[in-house]
Design a protein around this motif. Sequence first.
Motif, short mmCIF file in Angstrom:
data_model
loop_
_atom_site.label_atom_id
_atom_site.label_comp_id
_atom_site.label_asym_id
_atom_site.label_seq_id
_atom_site.Cartn_x
_atom_site.Cartn_y
_atom_site.Cartn_z
N SER A 256 59.49 66.42 60.19
CA SER A 256 59.43 67.76 60.77
C SER A 256 58.05 68.33 60.51
O SER A 256 57.28 67.80 59.68
N ILE A 257 57.71 69.40 61.21
CA ILE A 257 56.41 70.06 61.07
C ILE A 257 56.64 71.49 60.62
O ILE A 257 57.45 72.21 61.22
N ILE A 258 55.92 71.92 59.59
CA ILE A 258 56.06 73.27 59.07
C ILE A 258 54.77 74.07 59.30
O ILE A 258 53.77 73.52 59.77
N ASP A 259 54.81 75.35 58.96
CA ASP A 259 53.65 76.25 58.98
C ASP A 259 53.03 76.38 60.37
O ASP A 259 51.95 75.84 60.65
N TRP A 260 53.69 77.19 61.21
CA TRP A 260 53.31 77.34 62.61
C TRP A 260 52.51 78.62 62.90
O TRP A 260 52.39 79.03 64.05
N GLU A 261 51.95 79.23 61.89
CA GLU A 261 51.33 80.54 62.10
C GLU A 261 50.09 80.50 62.99
O GLU A 261 49.70 81.51 63.58
N ASP A 262 49.44 79.34 63.15
CA ASP A 262 48.19 79.28 63.91
C ASP A 262 48.30 78.50 65.22
O ASP A 262 47.28 78.20 65.84
N TRP A 263 49.50 78.21 65.68
CA TRP A 263 49.64 77.37 66.87
C TRP A 263 49.23 78.12 68.13
O TRP A 263 49.21 79.33 68.19
N GLY A 264 48.90 77.33 69.16
CA GLY A 264 48.53 77.90 70.45
C GLY A 264 47.76 76.89 71.27
O GLY A 264 47.66 75.71 70.91
N MET A 265 47.19 77.31 72.37
CA MET A 265 46.44 76.41 73.24
C MET A 265 45.16 75.94 72.53
O MET A 265 44.47 76.72 71.89
N ALA A 266 44.89 74.64 72.69
CA ALA A 266 43.71 74.03 72.06
C ALA A 266 43.31 72.81 72.87
O ALA A 266 44.09 72.31 73.69
N PRO A 267 42.11 72.31 72.68
CA PRO A 267 41.70 71.11 73.40
C PRO A 267 42.61 69.93 73.06
O PRO A 267 43.08 69.79 71.93
N GLN A 268 42.88 69.10 74.05
CA GLN A 268 43.68 67.90 73.83
C GLN A 268 43.11 67.11 72.67
O GLN A 268 41.91 66.87 72.59
N GLY A 269 43.97 66.69 71.76
CA GLY A 269 43.53 65.85 70.66
C GLY A 269 43.27 66.58 69.36
O GLY A 269 43.03 65.94 68.34
N LEU A 270 43.33 67.91 69.35
CA LEU A 270 43.06 68.63 68.10
C LEU A 270 44.03 68.20 67.00
O LEU A 270 43.61 67.88 65.88
N ASP A 271 45.33 68.19 67.30
CA ASP A 271 46.30 67.82 66.28
C ASP A 271 46.14 66.37 65.85
O ASP A 271 46.16 66.07 64.64
N ALA A 272 45.99 65.48 66.80
CA ALA A 272 45.85 64.06 66.46
C ALA A 272 44.59 63.84 65.62
O ALA A 272 44.60 63.07 64.65
N ALA A 273 43.50 64.51 65.99
CA ALA A 273 42.25 64.35 65.25
C ALA A 273 42.37 64.89 63.83
O ALA A 273 41.81 64.32 62.88
N THR A 274 43.13 65.98 63.66
CA THR A 274 43.30 66.55 62.32
C THR A 274 44.11 65.61 61.44
O THR A 274 43.75 65.36 60.28
#
Length: 285
Positions: free
Chosen positions: A200-218
Amino acid sequence: MTVSLPVAARVDLRRQPVEGVLERVEEALHARLDRQTLVRKRRSLGARTERNTWVRIERRGFERIGPQGWNGTEAAAVLQGVAMPEWYQGVAWREPGQPVMWRADELELITSPSVAEGALVLEEPGLSDAWWAALNVSLNALADQQTPRIATPDTVTITQEHVTRTLGEVFPDIADTRLERWVPAHADLTWANVMGPEFSIIDWEDWGMAPQGLDAATLWGNALAVPAVAQRVRRERRADLESRDGKLMALFFLSKIVGPHAYEHDPLLVPGKKETERLLAELQL
């Protein structure tokens, strides 16, 4: 005319008295917090309640709150197909006389622990194939959602201008930093914010539109100290990380590792430099 917001004084909640805050949250949410489970971070607190839920509390200065507000955890409750804690209720208030807001959210209690205690993974976590499959399902589902929110990684709104400026300061040889595809992203997908063995994924306070790949790169960048895990992230999220936007997001992450504030004992520094060379060469092709 640009209006400058007052800047909140830096406060480390790991060292400040917080009992008054906890009592206020208990009164507002009608829930008793278990002090024995209290987790204290620099700008957030968390604790279990007597009704087996979890309460997350955050302090944020006005200068870190954009026009969309900062109710990201509540706004994420509408997401479909993403493995995450269910949101129950929340409360927010202003700190008297200070340019500071507090927010508390009561959420479903997730019993699986974080994969790592901090953002980085420093040893093989032994995640199952089912865990990786669930990661893919959730990230693919997230990217298919729609939202007017803009992601705020590190509490900074991500924009084309911000990415161009950041990359230009550290990698001036990149001639073209234009980003083409923007999708919803968690925006803080570190190993502390993914749980296991049940994903599961927690801590959603900063989610929103971003360039493709931001999450994968992080997630990938924070695994570079364990090559097998970083390689698994690359394999699982190939479509994101092999896109041009994904490569720019990988360099956006690496700019904090190999840039002017590089730390010589950072376990990400040596592999980060190697990956930087690879990515720069690929972008020149």
